[in-house]
Each structure stands twice: as structure tokens, then as C-alpha cells.
Design a protein around this motif. Sequence first.
Motif, PDB file in Angstrom:
ATOM      1  N   SER A 121       0.824  -1.212   0.000  1.00 15.51           N
ATOM      2  CA  SER A 121       0.000   0.000   0.000  1.00 15.51           C
ATOM      3  C   SER A 121       0.856   1.258   0.000  1.00 15.51           C
ATOM      4  O   SER A 121       0.399   2.321  -0.441  1.00 15.51           O
ATOM      5  CB  SER A 121      -0.955   0.011   1.187  1.00 15.51           C
ATOM      6  N   MET A 122       2.105   1.158   0.457  1.00 16.07           N
ATOM      7  CA  MET A 122       2.899   2.382   0.462  1.00 16.07           C
ATOM      8  C   MET A 122       3.353   2.787  -0.944  1.00 16.07           C
ATOM      9  O   MET A 122       3.863   3.890  -1.131  1.00 16.07           O
ATOM     10  CB  MET A 122       4.067   2.279   1.437  1.00 16.07           C
ATOM     11  N   ALA A 123       3.115   1.899  -1.924  1.00 14.47           N
ATOM     12  CA  ALA A 123       3.425   2.276  -3.302  1.00 14.47           C
ATOM     13  C   ALA A 123       2.585   3.478  -3.717  1.00 14.47           C
ATOM     14  O   ALA A 123       2.993   4.274  -4.573  1.00 14.47           O
ATOM     15  CB  ALA A 123       3.156   1.103  -4.232  1.00 14.47           C
ATOM     16  N   ALA A 124       1.409   3.621  -3.091  1.00 14.00           N
ATOM     17  CA  ALA A 124       0.517   4.720  -3.426  1.00 14.00           C
ATOM     18  C   ALA A 124       1.185   6.071  -3.204  1.00 14.00           C
ATOM     19  O   ALA A 124       0.910   7.042  -3.908  1.00 14.00           O
ATOM     20  CB  ALA A 124      -0.746   4.636  -2.573  1.00 14.00           C
ATOM     21  N   ILE A 125       2.069   6.095  -2.215  1.00 15.76           N
ATOM     22  CA  ILE A 125       2.736   7.356  -1.883  1.00 15.76           C
ATOM     23  C   ILE A 125       3.591   7.837  -3.050  1.00 15.76           C
ATOM     24  O   ILE A 125       3.825   9.019  -3.230  1.00 15.76           O
ATOM     25  CB  ILE A 125       3.606   7.169  -0.624  1.00 15.76           C
ATOM     26  N   PHE A 126       4.022   6.874  -3.869  1.00 14.26           N
ATOM     27  CA  PHE A 126       4.874   7.240  -4.987  1.00 14.26           C
ATOM     28  C   PHE A 126       4.094   7.317  -6.285  1.00 14.26           C
ATOM     29  O   PHE A 126       4.668   7.455  -7.352  1.00 14.26           O
ATOM     30  CB  PHE A 126       6.020   6.225  -5.099  1.00 14.26           C
ATOM     31  N   GLY A 127       2.790   7.220  -6.194  1.00 15.61           N
ATOM     32  CA  GLY A 127       1.957   7.392  -7.365  1.00 15.61           C
ATOM     33  C   GLY A 127       1.625   6.115  -8.101  1.00 15.61           C
ATOM     34  O   GLY A 127       0.974   6.152  -9.140  1.00 15.61           O
ATOM     35  N   VAL A 128       2.055   4.979  -7.584  1.00 16.19           N
ATOM     36  CA  VAL A 128       1.733   3.727  -8.259  1.00 16.19           C
ATOM     37  C   VAL A 128       0.242   3.464  -8.113  1.00 16.19           C
ATOM     38  O   VAL A 128      -0.334   3.654  -7.050  1.00 16.19           O
ATOM     39  CB  VAL A 128       2.521   2.551  -7.645  1.00 16.19           C
ATOM     40  N   GLU A 129      -0.389   3.000  -9.200  1.00 19.67           N
ATOM     41  CA  GLU A 129      -1.844   2.853  -9.146  1.00 19.67           C
ATOM     42  C   GLU A 129      -2.270   1.461  -8.730  1.00 19.67           C
ATOM     43  O   GLU A 129      -2.994   0.768  -9.446  1.00 19.67           O
ATOM     44  CB  GLU A 129      -2.437   3.226 -10.496  1.00 19.67           C
ATOM     45  N   GLU A 130      -1.746   1.068  -7.528  1.00 18.46           N
ATOM     46  CA  GLU A 130      -2.308  -0.167  -7.003  1.00 18.46           C
ATOM     47  C   GLU A 130      -3.517   0.208  -6.158  1.00 18.46           C
ATOM     48  O   GLU A 130      -4.001   1.328  -6.234  1.00 18.46           O
ATOM     49  CB  GLU A 130      -1.238  -0.975  -6.251  1.00 18.46           C
ATOM     50  N   LEU A 131      -3.965  -0.683  -5.331  1.00 19.27           N
ATOM     51  CA  LEU A 131      -5.239  -0.483  -4.632  1.00 19.27           C
ATOM     52  C   LEU A 131      -5.320   0.851  -3.888  1.00 19.27           C
ATOM     53  O   LEU A 131      -6.235   1.653  -4.115  1.00 19.27           O
ATOM     54  CB  LEU A 131      -5.469  -1.658  -3.668  1.00 19.27           C
ATOM     55  N   THR A 132      -4.349   1.096  -3.033  1.00 16.44           N
ATOM     56  CA  THR A 132      -4.402   2.339  -2.257  1.00 16.44           C
ATOM     57  C   THR A 132      -4.223   3.550  -3.163  1.00 16.44           C
ATOM     58  O   THR A 132      -4.865   4.589  -2.976  1.00 16.44           O
ATOM     59  CB  THR A 132      -3.318   2.339  -1.155  1.00 16.44           C
ATOM     60  N   GLY A 133      -3.353   3.407  -4.147  1.00 20.40           N
ATOM     61  CA  GLY A 133      -3.129   4.512  -5.066  1.00 20.40           C
ATOM     62  C   GLY A 133      -4.418   4.900  -5.789  1.00 20.40           C
ATOM     63  O   GLY A 133      -4.737   6.079  -5.958  1.00 20.40           O
ATOM     64  N   ARG A 134      -5.165   3.879  -6.193  1.00 18.26           N
ATOM     65  CA  ARG A 134      -6.435   4.158  -6.867  1.00 18.26           C
ATOM     66  C   ARG A 134      -7.427   4.785  -5.897  1.00 18.26           C
ATOM     67  O   ARG A 134      -8.242   5.632  -6.288  1.00 18.26           O
ATOM     68  CB  ARG A 134      -7.002   2.877  -7.469  1.00 18.26           C
ATOM     69  N   ALA A 135      -7.344   4.370  -4.649  1.00 10.99           N
ATOM     70  CA  ALA A 135      -8.214   4.982  -3.643  1.00 10.99           C
ATOM     71  C   ALA A 135      -7.903   6.470  -3.552  1.00 10.99           C
ATOM     72  O   ALA A 135      -8.810   7.309  -3.457  1.00 10.99           O
ATOM     73  CB  ALA A 135      -8.031   4.313  -2.296  1.00 10.99           C
ATOM     74  N   PHE A 136      -6.627   6.799  -3.591  1.00 10.07           N
ATOM     75  CA  PHE A 136      -6.238   8.211  -3.598  1.00 10.07           C
ATOM     76  C   PHE A 136      -6.888   8.934  -4.769  1.00 10.07           C
ATOM     77  O   PHE A 136      -7.427  10.036  -4.633  1.00 10.07           O
ATOM     78  CB  PHE A 136      -4.711   8.351  -3.724  1.00 10.07           C
ATOM     79  N   ASN A 137      -6.791   8.315  -5.956  1.00  8.76           N
ATOM     80  CA  ASN A 137      -7.348   8.947  -7.150  1.00  8.76           C
ATOM     81  C   ASN A 137      -8.825   9.237  -6.996  1.00  8.76           C
ATOM     82  O   ASN A 137      -9.299  10.340  -7.254  1.00  8.76           O
ATOM     83  CB  ASN A 137      -7.144   8.049  -8.382  1.00  8.76           C
ATOM     84  N   ILE A 138      -9.567   8.226  -6.602  1.00  8.63           N
ATOM     85  CA  ILE A 138     -11.015   8.390  -6.446  1.00  8.63           C
ATOM     86  C   ILE A 138     -11.311   9.455  -5.403  1.00  8.63           C
ATOM     87  O   ILE A 138     -12.234  10.260  -5.538  1.00  8.63           O
ATOM     88  CB  ILE A 138     -11.698   7.080  -6.034  1.00  8.63           C
ATOM     89  N   ASN A 139     -10.499   9.457  -4.355  1.00  8.19           N
ATOM     90  CA  ASN A 139     -10.691  10.413  -3.286  1.00  8.19           C
ATOM     91  C   ASN A 139     -10.577  11.846  -3.803  1.00  8.19           C
ATOM     92  O   ASN A 139     -11.371  12.709  -3.455  1.00  8.19           O
ATOM     93  CB  ASN A 139      -9.657  10.172  -2.176  1.00  8.19           C
ATOM     94  N   SER A 140      -9.571  12.067  -4.647  1.00 10.76           N
ATOM     95  CA  SER A 140      -9.411  13.442  -5.118  1.00 10.76           C
ATOM     96  C   SER A 140     -10.500  13.818  -6.108  1.00 10.76           C
ATOM     97  O   SER A 140     -10.743  14.995  -6.345  1.00 10.76           O
ATOM     98  CB  SER A 140      -8.020  13.647  -5.737  1.00 10.76           C
ATOM     99  N   GLU A 141     -11.182  12.849  -6.670  1.00 13.50           N
ATOM    100  CA  GLU A 141     -12.297  13.161  -7.558  1.00 13.50           C
ATOM    101  C   GLU A 141     -13.591  13.381  -6.805  1.00 13.50           C
ATOM    102  O   GLU A 141     -14.339  14.307  -7.088  1.00 13.50           O
ATOM    103  CB  GLU A 141     -12.511  12.015  -8.550  1.00 13.50           C
ATOM    104  N   THR A 142     -13.902  12.484  -5.887  1.00 17.25           N
ATOM    105  CA  THR A 142     -15.226  12.543  -5.266  1.00 17.25           C
ATOM    106  C   THR A 142     -15.235  13.089  -3.847  1.00 17.25           C
ATOM    107  O   THR A 142     -16.268  13.456  -3.326  1.00 17.25           O
ATOM    108  CB  THR A 142     -15.870  11.143  -5.194  1.00 17.25           C
ATOM    109  N   PHE A 143     -14.078  13.093  -3.224  1.00 23.14           N
ATOM    110  CA  PHE A 143     -13.965  13.554  -1.845  1.00 23.14           C
ATOM    111  C   PHE A 143     -14.803  12.780  -0.845  1.00 23.14           C
ATOM    112  O   PHE A 143     -15.051  13.231   0.257  1.00 23.14           O
ATOM    113  CB  PHE A 143     -14.268  15.057  -1.722  1.00 23.14           C
ATOM    114  N   ARG A 144     -15.242  11.582  -1.259  1.00 17.96           N
ATOM    115  CA  ARG A 144     -15.998  10.731  -0.315  1.00 17.96           C
ATOM    116  C   ARG A 144     -14.981   9.899   0.444  1.00 17.96           C
ATOM    117  O   ARG A 144     -14.945   8.673   0.315  1.00 17.96           O
ATOM    118  CB  ARG A 144     -16.956   9.836  -1.099  1.00 17.96           C
ATOM    119  N   SER A 145     -14.122  10.548   1.224  1.00 16.63           N
ATOM    120  CA  SER A 145     -12.941   9.894   1.773  1.00 16.63           C
ATOM    121  C   SER A 145     -13.246   8.687   2.637  1.00 16.63           C
ATOM    122  O   SER A 145     -12.666   7.616   2.454  1.00 16.63           O
ATOM    123  CB  SER A 145     -12.114  10.895   2.588  1.00 16.63           C
TER     124      SER A 145
END
Lengths: 225, 227, 246
Positions: A163-187
Motif C-alpha cells: 500500500s505504500m506504493a501509493a505514496i509514490f503514485g503507483v496505481e495499485e489499490l491504495t493509489g487508486r483509492a487516492f485517485n477516487i478520493n481526489s475526484e469525489t472527496f468521499r474519503s
Amino acid sequence: MGYTLVYTQVLEFVPYLIKGAWISLQIAILAFFWGMFFGLILATIRTFGSKLSNNLVICYVTFFTNTPQLVQIYFLFFALPEFGILLSPYIAVLLGMTLNAAAYLCEIQRAGFLSIRQNELDAAKTLNFTLLQQVKYVILPHIMKVLFPPLSNHYIIMTLGTSMAAIFGVEELTGRAFNINSETFRSVEIFSITALIYIVITFIATFLLAIIGRYFFKAKIRIIQ
Amino acid sequence: MERLIEEIPNFFTIWNVIFLAKAMGVTFLLTAIGCIVGFSVGGLLAIFRKTKTIFLLPLRIFIVFYTEIFRRIPFLVSLLLFFYVFQIIKISDDLFLIATITVCVIATAYIGEIIRSGIESINQTQWDAAAAMNFTYYQTLKEIIFPQAWKVILPPAFGFFIMFIKDTALASQIGVMELTFAAKVLNNKGFSPLLSFGTILILYFILSFPLDRFGKYMEKKLASNRN
Amino acid sequence: MPQIEIKSANAFYDKLHVLKNIELSVDKGEIVSLIGPSGSGKSSLLKMLVGLLIPKSGDVYLNKTLINYNNQSDLRAIREQIAIVFQQYNLFQNMNVLKNVSIAPTKIQKRNPKEVNEQALFLLEKVGLKDKLKSYPDELSGGQQQRVAIARALCLNPEILLLDEITSALDPELVKEVLDSIRLLAAEGMTMLIVSHEMSFVREVSSRVVFMDEGSIIEVNNPKNIFESPKEKRTLDFVGKILKDK
């Protein structure tokens, strides 16, 4: 409380998240197997190598087990460019996780080597086993059984560690969660679903590993309780 | 390379050193508080999980869910989840508090499991003997089980403590001023990433390594006492 | 008046039917031995009497009082009257010998610590362990541990003593010292239920012998009849085999 939980808005993204989970698994499996491979080499050096190479491996293992994986990856990603080595986020994460895993898996596998008791080897010798037969019928099965639980456990830890790959922008599970979060803000909704997906994949992994362990290696691991 | 050597005195100013020392303190504090709470509350969870009365069944179910859930979510995701939940319920926006609470919740799940394992490693015969002499569940735990279980609990619990120091690095992602965040701050200020992250790696090592050695020493002592 | 009365008791370990329609009564001062092959339910019977195994059906009476196994205070009551010595001694590993013997009377029965201590010392001396007071269980031989377990059970001042194969885990040389302690108790009039494989001992001390097999009581009689002229074939087979092995 001026916020209501609206899960329906987020449900459409679940397939996207699950595809991300596959990438997480990919990273975990790759890092695990490469880590096993290098870890085995390190463990072999530790058990049979010269004093110098032994000490070098000890330094490596000590360093990687006493520092956080996150910072190791930060270093690879940000500091290596100073030497002209530019790594993509995905590679940096994979490399970092592999190097880290190699250290832990070296220790686990070394424990496996050491667990072979002299009596077993003697017994095999008195039964006139050749060296190859000794390895095949006595040493390997025993090592597999001893190693299976800690290796499985570490694999699960690594799966969660992706999951820490998300911190570097990798689009694994957590990274995709980040993406969706910045779109919908339904954190809260997004991250609770992400958490749920992690729970499910670790349950599945533990379950499969338990079955593999029991049938192939006669090693027992718990699922719950 | 020369640039690096030039940078070193600029990097290790008094201000920076104090800054790093504070960050190290935050890392250690997060870990320590997490583990102390984790041990206490985790111990309670372990005790209540093994009760048998029907009245405590809801509690037992809760404990099982709680333990299994928080041990199967990545640290980062737990932190973010708590972070956003706190944003909603608006109790506090103190990042250190949020991180501390998250850390306590996670540590409780893991250490609770370690303690439970330790209790279960004690032979059923000890429980039988106690029951036959009318010891209550709690008396058995206090007089007989825990005095034996702590030797089994302590090494993995200490191991968890050491591992936890490294896990707190993820608190940097919600903005807590611990070591990893400090490295990012220094990096962003323009210092060489090699120096910033390299120093932080060394600082983590300084925190972790002595404890690791102590843990191994303690394990050896406990093992030899048993023999 | 029978001190213990068991009527049609059935008990299970998960799905395994370990006690089948047990009928037994034991009078005060009697010494009843349970013999039979492994797995016949002898230990289970003892465990049921001390509340470690809950019967699924049937009635158990202690001094004419019916025991409700679902009631905690009933279970506590039976344990105040019945003490058990386990086959594996089950000593508390974290306490020395003296503490093992004195802890339950002091902390659970809430008796005067000084008085308990005196009794513990007396009992330990009686079983020949006066100089091992401060030793820990793992420093003692099997026979010594078993004697501590006996002293521990006796310090509870029970009315009834249950002994579960207390010589089975011992080297032959150590068996004698344990049996001597039991003979002393027998002579003092303690009600005892003894599970044992030591046939000569069983024959010597018992007022009655119960033969069990596969969870049921096959035959009950005085020792002479059980060993010399058993009525049931199974009893004959077992007794014959055991005596032959000797």
C-alpha cells in the motif's frame, strides 16, 4: 455532524479498485519471489560463506531490518537520481520491497537451515541415503515444513506493505483509492471500502496458504482463532 | 560528491539537529504510547476473549472482529481512514492525536493477539487443576497463567515494538512531524535527498538497532532460563 | 447413606460418547477402584465428579443432594468436598512446592494462612518431601511431583479423594513410595475413588472394584471376586491379560 455517508456514489468505482488490488498482488508476489531468491543466496553465504562475506551479509540484513521500508523506497526514488540512476515509481517500489524482503527472508531461510538437526542427517546416513537422497527425502521436506508458516506470514505482511506504493503514485489499490478520493472527496467511504478489500484479499491469501500448507507441506497455519 | 561534502555543515546546523531530535522523539513517543496502550488494552481483550459466559458473547464477537480487521488492513489505510473520520466528527485536528489514536488501535489488535497466543500456549492441565480447586477464571489468569505466559509473550511483544518504530514512518503521510516527515521537510527545503533520507535512515537505525540487540539478548536469557 | 450416587449418567467429549449410562454409588469411607483398558472412561468418570466434565443426562448426587451442573455454585460446592490428583500431577509450574500446596486453601478457601502453612508442612512431611519446600516442580522427579500433588489435594481437607492413574507416569521404583502414601490415607478412612493399573495394589486396598470398558460399567464387585471369579467375559479377558503381563 454535517456529513452523511453516501456509499452509492462510490460503489461504481469498486471494479476499478479491485483491478488495483491485482496490481498490489503482482507487486507483492514479484517482490516476494525475488526476495526469496536473493534471500536464499544471502542465507547460503551466511551459513557456508567466508568470514568476510558473512559479515557483509550481516551488515546488509541488519541495515534493512532496522530501517523502515518506506524510507528505503524514498531513498531509492529520491536519492539515487543524484547518482544518475532514475527509477520509475513502480520500479523503485519493487526494488525497495525486494531488497527489504531479501533481508527478512534471508533470516527466515537461515533459521530453516539451522533447524536441521544432526540426528536426522545421521539417521539418513545410516540408512545409506546418498547426499542427493538425503536432501530430497529428509532435508527438504523438513525445511519446507518449518519455513512455511513464517514465509506465509511474511508474504501477508508484504501484501499489506504494497500500500505504500501509493505514496509514490503507483496505481495499485491504495493509489487508486487516492485517485477516487481526489475526484469525489468521499474519503471515509472510499478508504473503508479499500480497507475491506484488503481484508478480503488477506483472508483469501491466508486461506489458500493454509490449504497449500496442509496438503503439500504438512505445515499448519491458523486462519482465525 | 564534493557538493555533498560541502552541504554537510549546512545540513547539520543546530536548528536542524534539534529539529531532527524532536522528530525522533515524536517517532519514539508514537511507538511507545501505542505499545503501552496496546499492551494494556490488548491484554484486556485477550482476557475477555477467552471468557465462557453467554453474557459476554457480544464482547467476544466484537473482540474477534476488531482483532482480525485491524491486523489485515495496511497501516497507511488505517491512518487515512482515522484521519478522514476525525475530519468528519470534528473532535480534533491535532495530527499527533489522530496518529496516536490510530497507532493505539492498531497496536492493541496486534499485541492483543500476541498475548492471547501466550495465554493459549499454557497447557490446559494448568486450567484443569485450577478449576478443580475452585479458582475463578480471573484468579487462574492472575495466579497461574500470566506468571507463566509472560515469558512466551515478551519476546514477540518486544519484537512488535521494534517493528512498530518502522511502521510509524507512515504517519508522515498525514502530516505528523515524525522522522520520515522531517526527512521530506528537509528534502523540500533544498537539501540533498541523499543527505536527508540517508540521515533519517541512520537515525531510524540508531533507534531500532540497540532495541533489537536487547530483544535478542532477552530472548536468549529467557530461553536458557527455561532449560 | 451413599456419599456419591450416580444414576444413568451420560457424557460426551464433543461427539465421543465417553460415559454411557453410568450407575454407581459409593459409601463414606469406601475405597472404590476403577479398572479397565485405556479409553474406557475411568478418568472421565473422575472428571465428571469434580465438575470438569458436564454430563449430558443423568443425575449425580453428593450426600443426597442433586448437583446442577449448570449452576456455578453447585460446581463450587462439589469441589469443596471432592479433591482430585491428576495423572500428570498438574502442579503449578510458577510456584514452589509449598506454595502449590498452600495456595488454594489460602486464596480460595480463605483459611488462616498460618494454619494452612502448618498443615501444608505437616502433609509434605508426611509424604516425605520436607526438604523440598522451596523447590519448583521442574526440579522434582515424577514421583516427588506426584506426592506434592497428593499433599496439595489433601490440604484442601476434602471428604472424598479422586486419584487418576497416579502411578502410571512413574518409573517403577517411584511407584512404591506413592502407593505407601495412599495406603496411609486408606487406613485413615478417607473415601477414595482410585483409577489404577496396579492390580496388586488395587486388590489390597479396595473395598470394591469397578471394571469399565468403552464408557460403560461392566461389572462391580469386591476385589476377590473381580480378580478370581469375574462374572462377565470382558472382565475375565482384561483381568487375565493384566495379570499375565505381570
